[in-house]
Design an enzyme around this catalytic site. Structure first.
Site, PDB file in Angstrom:
ATOM      1  N   ASP A   1      -6.907  -3.817   3.205  1.00 47.83           N
ATOM      2  CA  ASP A   1      -7.481  -2.824   4.117  1.00 47.83           C
ATOM      3  C   ASP A   1      -8.579  -1.968   3.475  1.00 47.83           C
ATOM      4  O   ASP A   1      -8.784  -0.832   3.874  1.00 47.83           O
ATOM      5  CB  ASP A   1      -6.358  -1.918   4.665  1.00 47.83           C
ATOM      6  CG  ASP A   1      -5.572  -1.221   3.552  1.00 47.83           C
ATOM      7  OD1 ASP A   1      -5.749  -1.590   2.375  1.00 47.83           O
ATOM      8  OD2 ASP A   1      -4.778  -0.316   3.869  1.00 47.83           O
TER       9      ASP A   1
ATOM     10  N   ARG B   1       3.802   5.716  -7.542  1.00 49.23           N
ATOM     11  CA  ARG B   1       3.141   6.567  -6.544  1.00 49.23           C
ATOM     12  C   ARG B   1       3.468   7.986  -6.982  1.00 49.23           C
ATOM     13  O   ARG B   1       4.602   8.427  -6.861  1.00 49.23           O
ATOM     14  CB  ARG B   1       3.703   6.293  -5.147  1.00 49.23           C
ATOM     15  CG  ARG B   1       3.529   4.836  -4.672  1.00 49.23           C
ATOM     16  CD  ARG B   1       3.806   4.741  -3.183  1.00 49.23           C
ATOM     17  NE  ARG B   1       3.987   3.370  -2.715  1.00 49.23           N
ATOM     18  CZ  ARG B   1       2.999   2.547  -2.378  1.00 49.23           C
ATOM     19  NH1 ARG B   1       1.751   2.934  -2.493  1.00 49.23           N
ATOM     20  NH2 ARG B   1       3.246   1.336  -1.929  1.00 49.23           N
TER      21      ARG B   1
ATOM     22  N   ASP C   1      -2.507  -5.405   1.318  1.00 47.23           N
ATOM     23  CA  ASP C   1      -2.845  -5.041   2.709  1.00 47.23           C
ATOM     24  C   ASP C   1      -4.252  -5.471   3.134  1.00 47.23           C
ATOM     25  O   ASP C   1      -4.542  -5.549   4.322  1.00 47.23           O
ATOM     26  CB  ASP C   1      -2.715  -3.524   2.912  1.00 47.23           C
ATOM     27  CG  ASP C   1      -1.316  -3.018   2.602  1.00 47.23           C
ATOM     28  OD1 ASP C   1      -0.381  -3.833   2.616  1.00 47.23           O
ATOM     29  OD2 ASP C   1      -1.169  -1.809   2.341  1.00 47.23           O
TER      30      ASP C   1
ATOM     31  N   GLY D   1       1.150   0.498  -4.638  1.00 43.92           N
ATOM     32  CA  GLY D   1       1.910  -0.753  -4.493  1.00 43.92           C
ATOM     33  C   GLY D   1       1.274  -1.844  -5.342  1.00 43.92           C
ATOM     34  O   GLY D   1       0.079  -2.087  -5.251  1.00 43.92           O
TER      35      GLY D   1
ATOM     36  N   ARG E   1       1.115  -2.102   5.864  1.00 45.45           N
ATOM     37  CA  ARG E   1       1.069  -0.671   6.196  1.00 45.45           C
ATOM     38  C   ARG E   1       0.493  -0.492   7.601  1.00 45.45           C
ATOM     39  O   ARG E   1       1.027  -1.079   8.531  1.00 45.45           O
ATOM     40  CB  ARG E   1       0.251   0.114   5.160  1.00 45.45           C
ATOM     41  CG  ARG E   1       0.592   1.603   5.144  1.00 45.45           C
ATOM     42  CD  ARG E   1      -0.171   2.340   4.080  1.00 45.45           C
ATOM     43  NE  ARG E   1       0.282   1.999   2.759  1.00 45.45           N
ATOM     44  CZ  ARG E   1       1.317   2.567   2.142  1.00 45.45           C
ATOM     45  NH1 ARG E   1       2.006   3.487   2.746  1.00 45.45           N
ATOM     46  NH2 ARG E   1       1.669   2.212   0.930  1.00 45.45           N
TER      47      ARG E   1
ATOM     48  N   ASP F   1      -5.981   2.114  -1.325  1.00 48.65           N
ATOM     49  CA  ASP F   1      -6.453   3.341  -0.721  1.00 48.65           C
ATOM     50  C   ASP F   1      -6.033   4.626  -1.466  1.00 48.65           C
ATOM     51  O   ASP F   1      -6.865   5.475  -1.815  1.00 48.65           O
ATOM     52  CB  ASP F   1      -5.826   3.324   0.686  1.00 48.65           C
ATOM     53  CG  ASP F   1      -6.464   4.294   1.593  1.00 48.65           C
ATOM     54  OD1 ASP F   1      -7.670   4.488   1.458  1.00 48.65           O
ATOM     55  OD2 ASP F   1      -5.746   4.866   2.437  1.00 48.65           O
TER      56      ASP F   1
ATOM     57  N   THR G   1      -4.663  -4.664  -3.388  1.00 54.65           N
ATOM     58  CA  THR G   1      -3.551  -4.338  -2.492  1.00 54.65           C
ATOM     59  C   THR G   1      -3.303  -5.544  -1.595  1.00 54.65           C
ATOM     60  O   THR G   1      -4.265  -6.198  -1.165  1.00 54.65           O
ATOM     61  CB  THR G   1      -3.841  -3.098  -1.614  1.00 54.65           C
ATOM     62  OG1 THR G   1      -2.915  -3.091  -0.506  1.00 54.65           O
ATOM     63  CG2 THR G   1      -5.238  -3.067  -1.031  1.00 54.65           C
TER      64      THR G   1
HETATM   65  O1  F6P Z   1       0.386  -0.996   0.318  1.00 51.07           O
HETATM   66  C1  F6P Z   1       1.180  -2.067  -0.046  1.00 51.07           C
HETATM   67  C2  F6P Z   1       2.516  -2.012   0.644  1.00 51.07           C
HETATM   68  O2  F6P Z   1       3.280  -3.139   0.262  1.00 51.07           O
HETATM   69  C3  F6P Z   1       2.460  -1.908   2.169  1.00 51.07           C
HETATM   70  O3  F6P Z   1       2.204  -3.144   2.795  1.00 51.07           O
HETATM   71  C4  F6P Z   1       3.820  -1.330   2.476  1.00 51.07           C
HETATM   72  O4  F6P Z   1       3.794  -0.611   3.689  1.00 51.07           O
HETATM   73  C5  F6P Z   1       4.046  -0.395   1.312  1.00 51.07           C
HETATM   74  O5  F6P Z   1       3.217  -0.844   0.256  1.00 51.07           O
HETATM   75  C6  F6P Z   1       5.473  -0.326   0.826  1.00 51.07           C
HETATM   76  O6  F6P Z   1       5.531   0.618  -0.194  1.00 51.07           O
HETATM   77  P1  F6P Z   1       6.784   0.831  -1.137  1.00 51.07           P
HETATM   78  O7  F6P Z   1       6.871  -0.340  -2.066  1.00 51.07           O
HETATM   79  O8  F6P Z   1       6.499   2.103  -1.854  1.00 51.07           O
HETATM   80  O9  F6P Z   1       7.982   0.888  -0.243  1.00 51.07           O
END
Ligand code: F6P
Length: 329
Positions: free
Chosen positions: A137, A79, A135, A18, A179, A110, A133
């Site tokens: 985390d 991803r 998050d 992300g 997340r 992560d 990130t």
């Molecule tokens: O890890 C960053 C994040 O924005 C999280 O907060 C969220 O759960 C996830 O990525 C969403 O991912 P995507 O953009 O692939 O839907």
């Protein structure tokens, strides 16, 4: 006078997972500081996917002009499912060999670090991680790149929602990202004066939620705002609303999911400075001969942490902040 390190002439840099505001500032710092050490830099587009599929381009000082203020990532992100396979990582390692890349700088969270860790274990590739990130985390750094911007974006939205909530004396359930971590939710709830925050790190059953809210409102009709972390046990704001709506009929409840708006936008000053420091630190750390580590900032100082530790251990929420949120309700 800068001395060169034997075996380190060319680096690759990628952003993965992300995106987060400030990734561009980190790429800029990596490219510019690497140039000061006379290192050749290749930018890899679309993260590990691009590493597998040869999306490799040389980068120079001017490739990163005019990007420090931009959200997203000029290197693009992805991803990659293919990178999760042994064959995919084999192809990625071949690309690294083909371009004579001596070390890879991986900017992300992560998942990005998990990938970097496996690549280095399987193919002996030097890697260095920069935590980015929204998050927040990742252990080994007080804050990750993008967290401050995302937090301020969420807060701005909460302030605006509060205006309309107040005008109609409604209850709003506002879902924020993160997340399975509650950093954005906790700090948004404190800064936005929320009546309640639902966090994955703090288990609360539905009866608890209802009684806490009822207690807070004490039968007066007034606006109220609950911040719900997307990873909370309740299953998020929509599911929570289904479970508590009937108990709060007079509040004409509304749900607002902030979603990807939290990932975009121009990075805050704090994120730009953090990204610049970490980008520069990544190159200096490589020049000192380290690899398999991530760079972070703890109590204002650069700190390096083994990537494996960052992948294996979860960063805890600051419990004194959870207590503070309760005291302020
Ligand atoms: O890890 C960053 C994040 O924005 C999280 O907060 C969220 O759960 C996830 O990525 C969403 O991912 P995507 O953009 O692939 O839907």
């Amino acid at each position: 006078m800068i001395t060169k390190l034997a075996g380190l002439e060319t680096i690759g840099v990628l952003t993965s997972g992300g995106d987060s505001p400030g990734m561009n500032a980190a790429v800029r710092a990596v490219v510019r500081v690497a140039a000061k050490y006379d290192l050749k830099v290749f930018g890899i587009r679309h993260g590990y996917h691009g590493l597998i599929h040869n999306e490799v381009k040389p980068m120079k000082n001017n490739s990163v002009s005019n990007i420090i203020q931009r959200g997203g990532t000029i290197l693009k992100s992805a991803r990659s499912q293919e990178f999760r396979t042994v064959e995919g990582r084999m192809k990625a390692a071949e690309t690294i060999k083909k371009y004579n890349i001596d070390a890879l700088v991986a900017i992300g969270g992560d998942g990005t670090f998990t990938g970097a860790n496996i690549l280095s274990k399987e193919h002996g590739i030097k890697v260095i991680g920069i935590p980015a990130t929204i998050d927040n985390d990742i252990i080994g750094t007080d804050e990750t790149i993008g967290y401050d911007t995302a937090l301020n974006t969420a807060l701005d939205a909460v302030d605006k929602i509060r205006d309309t909530a107040d005008a109609h004396e409604r209850m709003f359930l506002v879902e924020v990202m993160g997340r399975d971590a509650g950093f954005i939710a906790l700090e948004t709830s404190i800064a936005g004066g929320a009546e309640l925050a639902l966090l994955p790190e703090e288990l609360m059953d539905i009866d608890d939620v209802k009684s806490q809210l009822k207690n807070m409102l004490k039968n007066q009709v007034r606006s109220s705002l609950v911040v719900v972390a997307e990873g909370d046990e309740s299953g998020g704001a929509i599911k929570l609303a289904e479970q508590i709506r009937d108990d709060f009929k007079k509040y004409d409840m509304r749900v607002c999911i902030l979603g990807h708006i939290q990932r975009g936008g121009s990075p805050t000053a704090r994120d730009r400075v953090l990204a610049s420091r970490l980008g520069a630190a990544a190159i200096k750390t490589l020049m000192e001969g380290h690899s398999g580590v991530m760079v972070g900032i703890v109590n204002g100082k650069i700190k390096i942490t083994p990537i494996k530790v960052a992948v294996d251990r979860k960063k805890d929420l600051d419990h004194s902040l959870i207590e503070l949120a309760k005291l302020l309700r």
